[in-house]
Design a protein around this motif. Structure first.
Motif, PDB file in Angstrom:
ATOM      1  N   GLY A  43       0.784  -1.213   0.000  1.00 17.80           N
ATOM      2  CA  GLY A  43       0.000   0.000   0.000  1.00 17.80           C
ATOM      3  C   GLY A  43       0.826   1.277   0.000  1.00 17.80           C
ATOM      4  N   GLY A  44       2.155   1.139  -0.050  1.00 18.79           N
ATOM      5  CA  GLY A  44       3.018   2.305   0.005  1.00 18.79           C
ATOM      6  C   GLY A  44       3.124   3.021  -1.329  1.00 18.79           C
ATOM      7  N   ARG A  45       3.629   4.257  -1.278  1.00 26.75           N
ATOM      8  CA  ARG A  45       3.840   5.060  -2.478  1.00 26.75           C
ATOM      9  C   ARG A  45       5.195   5.744  -2.417  1.00 26.75           C
ATOM     10  N   PHE A  46       5.851   5.808  -3.580  1.00 29.69           N
ATOM     11  CA  PHE A  46       7.073   6.595  -3.710  1.00 29.69           C
ATOM     12  C   PHE A  46       6.725   7.844  -4.501  1.00 29.69           C
ATOM     13  N   HIS A  47       6.841   9.002  -3.858  1.00 30.05           N
ATOM     14  CA  HIS A  47       6.418  10.255  -4.476  1.00 30.05           C
ATOM     15  C   HIS A  47       7.581  10.929  -5.198  1.00 30.05           C
ATOM     16  N   THR A  48       7.339  11.363  -6.417  1.00 32.51           N
ATOM     17  CA  THR A  48       8.320  12.087  -7.207  1.00 32.51           C
ATOM     18  C   THR A  48       7.670  13.338  -7.788  1.00 32.51           C
ATOM     19  N   THR A  49       8.493  14.199  -8.384  1.00 29.72           N
ATOM     20  CA  THR A  49       7.955  15.389  -9.048  1.00 29.72           C
ATOM     21  C   THR A  49       7.165  15.015 -10.291  1.00 29.72           C
ATOM     22  N   LYS A  50       7.301  13.789 -10.750  1.00 28.73           N
ATOM     23  CA  LYS A  50       6.580  13.295 -11.929  1.00 28.73           C
ATOM     24  C   LYS A  50       5.438  12.366 -11.542  1.00 28.73           C
ATOM     25  N   GLY A  51       5.012  12.447 -10.294  1.00 29.01           N
ATOM     26  CA  GLY A  51       3.915  11.600  -9.847  1.00 29.01           C
ATOM     27  C   GLY A  51       4.396  10.440  -9.007  1.00 29.01           C
ATOM     28  N   ALA A  52       3.458   9.757  -8.394  1.00 25.84           N
ATOM     29  CA  ALA A  52       3.782   8.676  -7.461  1.00 25.84           C
ATOM     30  C   ALA A  52       3.965   7.346  -8.175  1.00 25.84           C
ATOM     31  N   VAL A  53       4.753   6.478  -7.534  1.00 24.00           N
ATOM     32  CA  VAL A  53       4.906   5.088  -7.953  1.00 24.00           C
ATOM     33  C   VAL A  53       4.315   4.214  -6.863  1.00 24.00           C
ATOM     34  N   GLU A  54       3.386   3.355  -7.241  1.00 22.21           N
ATOM     35  CA  GLU A  54       2.729   2.477  -6.281  1.00 22.21           C
ATOM     36  C   GLU A  54       3.621   1.274  -5.956  1.00 22.21           C
ATOM     37  N   HIS A  55       3.878   1.051  -4.666  1.00 19.88           N
ATOM     38  CA  HIS A  55       4.678  -0.098  -4.259  1.00 19.88           C
ATOM     39  C   HIS A  55       4.031  -1.413  -4.688  1.00 19.88           C
ATOM     40  N   ASP A  56       2.708  -1.463  -4.661  1.00 17.62           N
ATOM     41  CA  ASP A  56       2.013  -2.712  -4.994  1.00 17.62           C
ATOM     42  C   ASP A  56       2.250  -3.130  -6.442  1.00 17.62           C
ATOM     43  N   GLU A  57       2.637  -2.177  -7.309  1.00 13.77           N
ATOM     44  CA  GLU A  57       2.954  -2.523  -8.682  1.00 13.77           C
ATOM     45  C   GLU A  57       4.306  -3.223  -8.792  1.00 13.77           C
ATOM     46  N   LEU A  58       5.104  -3.130  -7.735  1.00 13.57           N
ATOM     47  CA  LEU A  58       6.424  -3.755  -7.720  1.00 13.57           C
ATOM     48  C   LEU A  58       6.444  -5.046  -6.913  1.00 13.57           C
ATOM     49  N   ILE A  59       5.703  -5.069  -5.812  1.00 14.31           N
ATOM     50  CA  ILE A  59       5.692  -6.255  -4.955  1.00 14.31           C
ATOM     51  C   ILE A  59       5.144  -7.446  -5.735  1.00 14.31           C
ATOM     52  N   GLY A  60       5.894  -8.543  -5.697  1.00  9.71           N
ATOM     53  CA  GLY A  60       5.509  -9.753  -6.422  1.00  9.71           C
ATOM     54  C   GLY A  60       6.052  -9.820  -7.832  1.00  9.71           C
ATOM     55  N   GLN A  61       6.699  -8.752  -8.307  1.00  5.61           N
ATOM     56  CA  GLN A  61       7.272  -8.733  -9.648  1.00  5.61           C
ATOM     57  C   GLN A  61       8.731  -9.193  -9.603  1.00  5.61           C
ATOM     58  N   PRO A  62       9.244  -9.688 -10.713  1.00  2.00           N
ATOM     59  CA  PRO A  62      10.657 -10.094 -10.736  1.00  2.00           C
ATOM     60  C   PRO A  62      11.581  -8.875 -10.696  1.00  2.00           C
ATOM     61  N   GLU A  63      12.785  -9.087 -10.210  1.00  2.00           N
ATOM     62  CA  GLU A  63      13.784  -8.029 -10.204  1.00  2.00           C
ATOM     63  C   GLU A  63      14.102  -7.628 -11.636  1.00  2.00           C
ATOM     64  N   GLY A  64      14.345  -6.338 -11.859  1.00  2.00           N
ATOM     65  CA  GLY A  64      14.577  -5.854 -13.212  1.00  2.00           C
ATOM     66  C   GLY A  64      13.303  -5.377 -13.881  1.00  2.00           C
ATOM     67  N   THR A  65      12.244  -5.184 -13.094  1.00  2.00           N
ATOM     68  CA  THR A  65      10.962  -4.705 -13.610  1.00  2.00           C
ATOM     69  C   THR A  65      11.013  -3.189 -13.841  1.00  2.00           C
ATOM     70  N   VAL A  66      10.290  -2.712 -14.844  1.00  2.00           N
ATOM     71  CA  VAL A  66      10.141  -1.284 -15.089  1.00  2.00           C
ATOM     72  C   VAL A  66       8.729  -0.872 -14.682  1.00  2.00           C
ATOM     73  N   VAL A  67       8.650   0.185 -13.865  1.00  2.00           N
ATOM     74  CA  VAL A  67       7.364   0.688 -13.411  1.00  2.00           C
ATOM     75  C   VAL A  67       7.263   2.155 -13.817  1.00  2.00           C
ATOM     76  N   THR A  68       6.055   2.603 -14.117  1.00  2.00           N
ATOM     77  CA  THR A  68       5.837   3.975 -14.588  1.00  2.00           C
ATOM     78  C   THR A  68       5.055   4.775 -13.557  1.00  2.00           C
ATOM     79  N   SER A  69       5.535   5.982 -13.278  1.00  2.00           N
ATOM     80  CA  SER A  69       4.847   6.850 -12.324  1.00  2.00           C
ATOM     81  C   SER A  69       3.566   7.389 -12.952  1.00  2.00           C
ATOM     82  N   VAL A  70       2.726   8.005 -12.127  1.00  2.00           N
ATOM     83  CA  VAL A  70       1.475   8.582 -12.614  1.00  2.00           C
ATOM     84  C   VAL A  70       1.746   9.617 -13.691  1.00  2.00           C
ATOM     85  N   GLY A  71       2.876  10.329 -13.581  1.00  2.00           N
ATOM     86  CA  GLY A  71       3.212  11.360 -14.559  1.00  2.00           C
ATOM     87  C   GLY A  71       3.891  10.841 -15.809  1.00  2.00           C
TER      88      GLY A  71
END
Length: 299
Positions: A43-71
């Motif tokens: 349920g965590g979020r990583f906040h950036t100037t380009k929007g947040a990244v949801e932790h749940d989009e990373l949890i359970g994914q393999p290492e080396g995954t690419v995730v996109t912020s809201v922005g």
């Protein structure tokens, strides 16, 4: 030094494999190579100037995954390697850089099963390297005079290995006063005046064992070298430093990078001789004035 650990080596390495999990630290890197250390939480979020990244989009994914912020900014998710962790972890004392930690591990010949004494513990960066090198059958005994530095070192080491390391013994206090008489195979010193510990360490370092001192200044280097020479019972001390220069390579533009990490410290190493033995004197001609009236070091 205490009983060696019987844990499986993978448990002691600090290396985590498989899917990304909540509770572990990862590194998010953007397209400008800017890195962000993130502790994953459901349920965590990583906040950036380009929007947040949801932790749940990373949890359970393999290492080396690419995730996109809201922005719309893409981030590459990887677990930090040991060298990356040690330069970004919280610190009380200045950490030993990876280039020096690697040189210490090789020059001091830290081997699986070794009984190692370290002083001081600082922020725990070198401790992580030593613990990985000694493996499940070795032992690292670290001394740190300052309680706040020791507390920070413990936090950093346990964060990297995922909990208390069974092969590590951290003691708050002076090395000479608390050393004891148990034999050790290797000694690594990162302290202001390592020459003050030479006599005590000579009593417990096994014949053939290695003493390695990391010092920041030429004055410390000279005092450490001369103390080992004058005391005897060690091989001729060797002193040096490690410089690493990264390179930029893109098409025909191949050149050294401009952000080189130059001098960080010197390493002085010597090996313990058998009791009562002194090495044959080196035939060398000191530079004129090397031991003139201005010299105030050991004689």
């Amino acid at each position: 030094m205490g009983e060696p650990s019987t844990e499986h080596p993978a448990v002691l390495s600090g290396v985590r494999l498989g899917e990304l999990r909540a509770g572990e630290r990862i590194t998010l890197t953007d397209n400008k190579n800017r890195r962000h250390s993130v502790l994953l939480a459901e349920g965590g979020r990583f906040h950036t100037t380009k929007g947040a990244v949801e932790h749940d989009e990373l949890i359970g994914q393999p290492e080396g995954t690419v995730v996109t912020s809201v922005g719309g900014t893409a981030y590459l998710a990887l677990r930090p390697l040991l060298n990356e962790y040690t330069v970004t972890m919280p610190r009380g004392a200045q950490v030993i850089y990876p280039k020096d930690a690697a040189q210490i591990a090789m020059t001091a010949d830290i081997f699986p099963g070794a009984r190692v004494v370290e002083a001081g513990a600082g922020s725990g960066a070198l401790t992580c390297t030593l613990l990985r090198a000694v493996g499940p059958t070795g032992r690292v005994r670290s001394y740190e005079r300052r309680e706040d530095f020791a507390a920070q070192a413990r936090k950093n080491v346990e964060a990297f290995f995922g909990g208390p390391h069974p092969s590590w013994d951290l003691r708050v206090g002076d090395l000479v006063e608390n050393l004891g008489d148990q034999p050790v195979d290797r000694v690594v010193l990162d302290m202001l005046a390592p020459w003050e510990c030479v006599d005590a360490l000579a009593e417990v370092l096994v014949p053939g064992g290695v003493l390695c001192a990391y010092v920041a200044t030429t004055t410390q280097l000279a005092r450490t070298v001369e103390t080992l020479r004058v005391r005897g019972g060690f091989t001729e001390p060797e002193a040096g430093e490690t410089l690493i220069r990264a390179w930029h390579a893109e098409g025909l533009a191949v050149r050294p990078r401009h952000d080189m990490v130059g001098h960080t410290g010197f390493l002085v190493t010597a090996r313990r001789l058998a009791p009562g033995v002194n090495a044959p004197p080196r035939k060398r001609r000191p530079a004129p004035g090397a031991y003139g009236e201005d010299y105030t070091g050991p004689r």
